[in-house]
Enzyme design. Sequence first.
Site, PDB file in Angstrom:
ATOM      1  N   ALA A  41       0.817  -1.210   0.000  1.00  0.00           N
ATOM      2  CA  ALA A  41       0.000   0.000   0.000  1.00  0.00           C
ATOM      3  C   ALA A  41       0.848   1.257   0.000  1.00  0.00           C
ATOM      4  CB  ALA A  41      -0.924   0.006   1.216  1.00  0.00           C
ATOM      5  N   GLY A  46       6.353   1.272   5.700  1.00  0.00           N
ATOM      6  CA  GLY A  46       7.264   0.329   5.044  1.00  0.00           C
ATOM      7  C   GLY A  46       7.332   0.543   3.544  1.00  0.00           C
ATOM      8  N   CYS A  47       6.197   0.748   2.926  1.00  0.00           N
ATOM      9  CA  CYS A  47       6.164   0.933   1.469  1.00  0.00           C
ATOM     10  C   CYS A  47       6.821   2.253   1.067  1.00  0.00           C
ATOM     11  CB  CYS A  47       4.734   0.849   0.957  1.00  0.00           C
ATOM     12  SG  CYS A  47       4.011  -0.786   1.209  1.00  0.00           S
ATOM     13  N   THR A  48       6.672   3.269   1.903  1.00  0.00           N
ATOM     14  CA  THR A  48       7.330   4.545   1.631  1.00  0.00           C
ATOM     15  C   THR A  48       8.839   4.382   1.733  1.00  0.00           C
ATOM     16  OG1 THR A  48       5.415   5.794   2.396  1.00  0.00           O
ATOM     17  CG2 THR A  48       7.543   6.957   2.375  1.00  0.00           C
ATOM     18  N   ALA A  51      10.040   2.441  -1.378  1.00  0.00           N
ATOM     19  CA  ALA A  51       9.961   3.260  -2.591  1.00  0.00           C
ATOM     20  C   ALA A  51      11.053   4.331  -2.594  1.00  0.00           C
ATOM     21  CB  ALA A  51       8.585   3.911  -2.704  1.00  0.00           C
TER      22      ALA A  51
END
Length: 159
Positions: A41, A46-48, A51
């Site tokens: 998401a 974590g995804c930030t 990325a």
Amino acid sequence: MSTRLAVGDDAPDFTLPTADGGSVTLSELRGSSVIVYFYPAASTPGCTKEACDFRDSLASLQGAGYKVVGISPDPLAKLVKFAEEESLTFPLASDESRATLEAYGAWGEKKLYGKTVTGVIRSTVVVDPEGKVALAQYNVKATGHVAKLRRDLGIDPKK
């Protein structure tokens, strides 16, 4: 549960809409190595982190001949905001149907805070210039993943 890909498998082709208003088609990237990473998401911690690690390593990855594509089941509007907020300059693709996630083995059962849930399995698949899987990593950690991937691909961190 979707089947995981292995080295030497044909990478499933896909065409998905991207946050920049275009689309990305894997087969149109033939001739280049492509890092396809799947994340749960946009705009979550974590995804930030993951990325931004790809963003910060993009020049050296591209210098080593790799293109990067991030895929999540998020709607395009969320990806547009994520790309803008984090200054992401590689394609973020939306797979709301989860067909590509499933084809790559990146959708299925996983443990989340001790519970079994169905969702995105954080994964990275490297596709070689001929469209074959060169590397497939599943259940990767968001933090430190790009550094490990660079080591696994033999990309000098100083470049």
